[in-house]
Design a protein around this motif. Structure first.
Motif, mmCIF file in Angstrom:
data_model
loop_
_atom_site.group_PDB
_atom_site.id
_atom_site.type_symbol
_atom_site.label_atom_id
_atom_site.label_comp_id
_atom_site.label_asym_id
_atom_site.label_seq_id
_atom_site.Cartn_x
_atom_site.Cartn_y
_atom_site.Cartn_z
ATOM 1 N N TYR A 41 -30.922 -22.471 -29.064
ATOM 2 C CA TYR A 41 -32.216 -22.376 -28.382
ATOM 3 C C TYR A 41 -33.195 -23.346 -29.015
ATOM 4 O O TYR A 41 -33.241 -23.499 -30.234
ATOM 5 C CB TYR A 41 -32.757 -20.960 -28.493
ATOM 6 C CG TYR A 41 -34.147 -20.788 -27.934
ATOM 7 C CD1 TYR A 41 -34.338 -20.540 -26.575
ATOM 8 C CD2 TYR A 41 -35.267 -20.895 -28.742
ATOM 9 C CE1 TYR A 41 -35.602 -20.389 -26.047
ATOM 10 C CE2 TYR A 41 -36.530 -20.755 -28.229
ATOM 11 C CZ TYR A 41 -36.694 -20.493 -26.883
ATOM 12 O OH TYR A 41 -37.946 -20.355 -26.369
ATOM 13 N N PRO A 118 -35.947 -28.535 -22.531
ATOM 14 C CA PRO A 118 -36.651 -27.974 -21.371
ATOM 15 C C PRO A 118 -37.536 -28.970 -20.645
ATOM 16 O O PRO A 118 -37.647 -28.925 -19.420
ATOM 17 C CB PRO A 118 -37.466 -26.837 -21.986
ATOM 18 C CG PRO A 118 -36.687 -26.412 -23.177
ATOM 19 C CD PRO A 118 -36.084 -27.664 -23.718
ATOM 20 N N SER A 179 -38.141 -19.648 -13.712
ATOM 21 C CA SER A 179 -38.129 -19.476 -15.163
ATOM 22 C C SER A 179 -36.974 -20.258 -15.775
ATOM 23 O O SER A 179 -36.030 -20.653 -15.081
ATOM 24 C CB SER A 179 -38.008 -17.989 -15.520
ATOM 25 O OG SER A 179 -37.805 -17.810 -16.903
ATOM 26 N N LEU A 180 -37.054 -20.462 -17.089
ATOM 27 C CA LEU A 180 -35.976 -21.134 -17.813
ATOM 28 C C LEU A 180 -34.797 -20.211 -18.071
ATOM 29 O O LEU A 180 -33.692 -20.674 -18.364
ATOM 30 C CB LEU A 180 -36.491 -21.675 -19.161
ATOM 31 C CG LEU A 180 -37.511 -22.816 -19.095
ATOM 32 C CD1 LEU A 180 -38.033 -23.113 -20.491
ATOM 33 C CD2 LEU A 180 -36.888 -24.069 -18.501
ATOM 34 N N THR A 191 -41.337 -18.964 -20.964
ATOM 35 C CA THR A 191 -40.219 -19.481 -20.182
ATOM 36 C C THR A 191 -40.592 -19.715 -18.722
ATOM 37 O O THR A 191 -39.799 -20.257 -17.963
ATOM 38 C CB THR A 191 -39.016 -18.520 -20.244
ATOM 39 O OG1 THR A 191 -39.407 -17.248 -19.709
ATOM 40 C CG2 THR A 191 -38.550 -18.351 -21.684
#
Length: 422
Positions: A41, A118, A179-180, A191
């Protein structure tokens, strides 16, 4: 030590490093709760949580810059697909010095055709070849998941979840919250990346981004825009939504046969982006929508309403000057299909990426006027294509100047019911 061993030891140590750093901060403050993240992450750039996860000092922080640069360059060059590309994300998660070097090495999708962080989901796709993805629809929950890969059959467990959307029906509209992750669609979460909203008939949709467009020309009009909409202000702790595109479906009053006709006006992308030598706005950081707030106004705001900040050129009272010398925004339209006499249906060449006939299938190309200096080849180039390949499985291929978020939102509009357009 071999490069492969360095990466393995580095990834194994990230969890312990982050955990020790969190415990140290908890002992100092006494009231902070430790938050655990997966080893692959990476928090969105600019978010408050990133400083909590990344440790300033570690056993790798004092590595010589030349050696560190060489290691990350080798990792980035060798790991070009997911899940192996988690090693690149792991490099950025070691400490701040590693993160800075990694961000310098990693290029945008437009330059390398790869999705790493992201922020890559909000950057334009590659110019040469499209990024191939697929969407899985979950009817019971109204959830739509975007994966990186050719198809579920070919990618399998190697697919990488890029974005997820949850469909929420309202009395006068339908919202798709994007959303992610696939299990958190709260607009107060870091997110949350944006949403898609339809009108009552499902003929017009608006794409909202959680952060303002990065084009400075668009930012210059934000002050005057807030004067026009004094009630659309941000509340403390709530997230802003910035209108970046609109999608319109043509009404089929005569009920003629044929595919849906749609037009997308990309207010955050100028037409100059597809002209020779043009560039599209490219954000460099994934900012947390809850951190940057618009100053409050004495005008009342309805309880529970989320602020909507309009940046579209159509909402301005004056002429189209928000894009400066760039002129009008980029407009996308359906590529005209041809009627196949033997099959007795409308056909488009999806180059094998679509196998099931559906009214949802479409290809989008640029719509340009003769005085806008857009080449014929560029006008015929398919920027986004979407089509069905199986039950609740659809492919989505996008390229420059669209981003993954914009392309996904456009495709989501095709899932909403439109009885007046068919």
């Amino acid at each position: 030590m071999a490069l492969k061993n360095i990466v393995k030891e580095m990834r194994d140590g990230i969890g312990n490093i982050s955990r020790r750093g969190s415990e140290r901060r908890c002992s100092e403050n006494g009231k902070h709760n430790m938050r655990r993240r997966g080893r692959s992450y990476i928090a969105p750039e600019g978010s408050s949580s990133s400083s909590k996860i990344i440790v300033e000092q570690s056993q790798w922080a004092n590595m010589p810059p030349e050696l560190l640069l060489d290691i990350i360059q080798r990792i980035e060059a060798s790991q070009t697909s997911w899940p192996a590309r988690r090693d690149v994300v792991a490099c950025a998660s070691v400490c701040k010095s590693w993160r800075a070097v990694t961000k310098e090495i990693i290029r945008t999708p437009e330059q390398c055709g790869l999705l790493s962080f992201p922020v890559s989901l909000k950057q334009p796709g590659p110019r040469d070849a499209p990024i191939q993805c697929y969407i899985r629809r979950e009817r019971p929950t109204g959830t739509y998941r975007l994966y990186l890969g050719l198809s579920p059959a070919l990618s399998g467990d190697m697919s990488k979840l890029l974005l997820a959307a949850r469909k929420i029906r309202k009395a006068t509209s339908t919202d798709f919250l994007i959303s992610l992750v696939g299990d958190d669609f709260s607009r107060t979460s870091n997110t949350y990346v944006g949403k898609l909203r339809s009108n009552f008939l499902g003929t017009k949709f608006t794409i909202y981004d959680s952060q303002p467009p990065c084009d400075t020309a668009i930012h210059s009009n934000s002050r005057s825009q807030r004067k026009i909409f004094p009630k659309q202000v941000s509340l403390k702790g709530s997230s802003s939504n910035y209108s970046v595109a609109t999608i319109s479906y043509e009404l089929n009053v005569l009920r003629t046969r044929g595919p849906r006709r749609m037009q997308c006006t990309m207010h955050s992308i100028p037409i100059s982006a597809i002209q020779e030598g043009g560039t599209a706005p490219t954000p460099i950081e994934f900012t947390n929508c809850c951190e940057e707030q618009i100053p409050s106004s004495p005008s009342p705001v309805s309880k529970g309403k989320k602020p909507l900040v309009e940046f579209s050129s159509t909402s301005l009272s004056g002429p189209l000057e928000s894009f400066g010398s760039a002129g009008d925004p980029l407009i996308l339209k359906n590529k005209a299909p041809r009627w196949h006499e033997q099959l007795q249906c409308w056909c488009l060449n999806f180059k094998g990426r679509v196998t099931v006939a559906s009214v949802k299938n479409f290809q989008l190309v640029a719509a340009a006027e003769p005085n806008q200096n857009v080449s014929v080849a560029e006008q015929e180039r398919v920027i986004l294509q979407f089509g069905k390949i199986g039950k609740d499985i659809f492919t989505m291929d996008y390229r420059y100047p669209l981003s993954a978020l914009q392309a996904f939102a456009i495709c989501l509009s095709s899932f909403d019911t439109k009885p007046a357009c068919e």
